[in-house]
Every structure is written in C-alpha cells, then in structure tokens.
Design a protein around this motif. Structure first.
Motif, short mmCIF file in Angstrom:
data_model
loop_
_atom_site.label_atom_id
_atom_site.label_comp_id
_atom_site.label_asym_id
_atom_site.label_seq_id
_atom_site.Cartn_x
_atom_site.Cartn_y
_atom_site.Cartn_z
N SER A 130 46.41 43.52 30.91
CA SER A 130 46.92 42.95 32.16
C SER A 130 45.84 42.93 33.22
O SER A 130 45.68 41.95 33.96
CB SER A 130 48.13 43.76 32.65
OG SER A 130 49.20 43.68 31.74
N HIS A 131 45.08 44.01 33.30
CA HIS A 131 43.98 44.10 34.27
C HIS A 131 42.95 42.99 34.02
O HIS A 131 42.50 42.31 34.95
CB HIS A 131 43.32 45.47 34.15
CG HIS A 131 42.03 45.60 34.90
ND1 HIS A 131 41.96 45.67 36.27
CD2 HIS A 131 40.74 45.66 34.46
CE1 HIS A 131 40.70 45.77 36.65
NE2 HIS A 131 39.94 45.77 35.57
N ASP B 289 44.24 39.42 34.84
CA ASP B 289 44.25 39.20 36.29
C ASP B 289 42.85 38.86 36.80
O ASP B 289 42.70 38.19 37.82
CB ASP B 289 44.77 40.44 37.02
CG ASP B 289 46.27 40.62 36.84
OD1 ASP B 289 46.93 39.66 36.40
OD2 ASP B 289 46.77 41.73 37.12
#
Length: 233
Positions: free
Chosen positions: A189-190, A193
C-alpha cells in the motif's frame, strides 16, 4: 559541483577588462607608428591600466575564493544543525514503531488464541467423528454442521440455517501467517501510494500472506501489478 575559479562570472569580467586594456594599448602603439598625436604619457597611462587590470584579476580571484570559503563554512554549519535536529527529532518514527510493534504483537496474540481454539476443536472433532462412525451416525454429525474437523484439513461447518445453506471453512493458520499478511499489505500500500507499481517480494512471505488472505478475504489487501493473482481481488 563547484564552478572552476577561472569560470566564475566576476573573474571572467576581470579577465575581459585586462584583454580590453591590452587591446587599447596595442591600438595606441599603432597610432604612434602611424604618426598620430600620441604622447609618451598616453602610452604610460594605458600601460598602467594594463597593470591595474592584471592586479584586479588577482584581487577578484582572492575575493571569490574567500566568498566561496565563507559559503562553505555556512553550509557546513547549516547541515550540521539540520543533522542535529534530525537525529534528535525522530520521536515520530519511534512512536510509530512502538505502536506498530504493539499492534503486531496483538495480532500474534489473537492469532495464537484462534490457533489453539482450532486445535482443540479439531481434536475433539476427530474423536467425535470416530465415535459417529462407530455408531453409524456420520450423517447425524454432518447434519449438525460438522463436515470436517482436523488440523490437516481445517474445520468445515455446513448446515441449513433459516432455510439457507451456510458453509464456512477455516484453516489452522500460524500467527506468523497473519503477520506476513499485515506486513505485506502495509509495504505494498505504501509503495502504490508512491507510484511504485512493481516490487520483488520474498516467495516464502508471499505464500504465508496468501494463506492468511484466503482465510480473511476482507483483510486481503491490495494486489501488486506483476504479482500472481491475489485472494480477494
């Protein structure tokens, strides 16, 4: 990268002034040869201009060198001050690390509680299935919803409730499988993004995370382009 001293704009201007003075001096000498009205004083004054322009080059280089040294010292101190603040101001990272460790520990604890409960159910289920076989009552056990209950195949619950068939299967997961999923989802997810659309991931960790994702599809997390199909996607 520092500009060479001779390429500094101020030094180049000083060098140009010397070249202009030398050119004027040569032109003045030609006028003398051509018989024009040029006095010895005129030649002397232009010679002095050349000498002065040459001295100004040295003076300009000295000033530029001193200014550059002063600028370096200023940047040394600025970076030192920034480094002092940075090394002393990592409390946000430490707080986040402590919170993440506590959250991960809680996940491991509840995962272990679930694992021990499943092992207990699987053990009692295996014994009860044998007992049902001994009495020819396996269908009664299944009607009660116990279709499978052993550590190897997991627990399968299947029973008609309120006119609808309810089916649930639960696997005996190690808490580390849950931790692998949580870490995998956080990292991916990091990166997504930040616009990173592909990254290598250890196969052992990927497999462990995939097992947990199949068991808990609502927490499966995002997929990563280029990776194998991910449960829940």
């Amino acid at each position: 990268m520092t500009t060479p001293l001779d390429m500094d704009p101020a030094v180049r201007d000083a060098v140009k002034d010397l070249a202009d003075a030398e050119q004027l001096y040569e032109e003045l000498k030609e006028k003398v040869v051509d018989g024009e009205d040029v006095t010895p004083r005129d030649l002397a004054e232009h010679r002095e201009l050349i000498d002065f322009a040459a001295l100004m080059i040295d003076s300009t280089k000295k000033k530029v060198t001193a200014a550059r040294a002063e600028d370096r010292q200023r940047r040394y101190i600025e970076l030192g001050d920034e480094l002092a603040t940075f090394t002393a101001g990592s409390q946000d990272v430490e707080d986040a690390l402590i919170a993440a460790t506590a959250a991960l520990r809680h996940l491991l604890d509840v995962g272990e509680t679930r694992r021990q409960r499943m092992k207990d159910i699987a053990s009692r289920g295996a014994a009860l299935r044998q007992e049902a076989r001994d009495h020819g009552e396996e269908s009664d056990l299944k009607n009660a919803g116990v279709w499978a209950s052993d550590a190897e195949n997991g627990i399968v619950y299947r029973r008609v409730e309120n006119g609808e068939l309810t089916y649930r299967r639960r696997m005996l997961l190690h808490p580390a499988h849950l931790a692998a999923l949580a870490i995998r989802n956080s990292v991916i997810s990091h990166n997504l993004d930040r616009g990173i659309t592909y990254m290598e991931w250890p196969e052992s960790s990927m497999s462990a995370g995939r097992w947990a994702a199949r068991e808990f599809p609502a927490a499966a997390g995002p997929t990563m382009p280029g990776h194998a199909e991910w449960p829940g996607q």
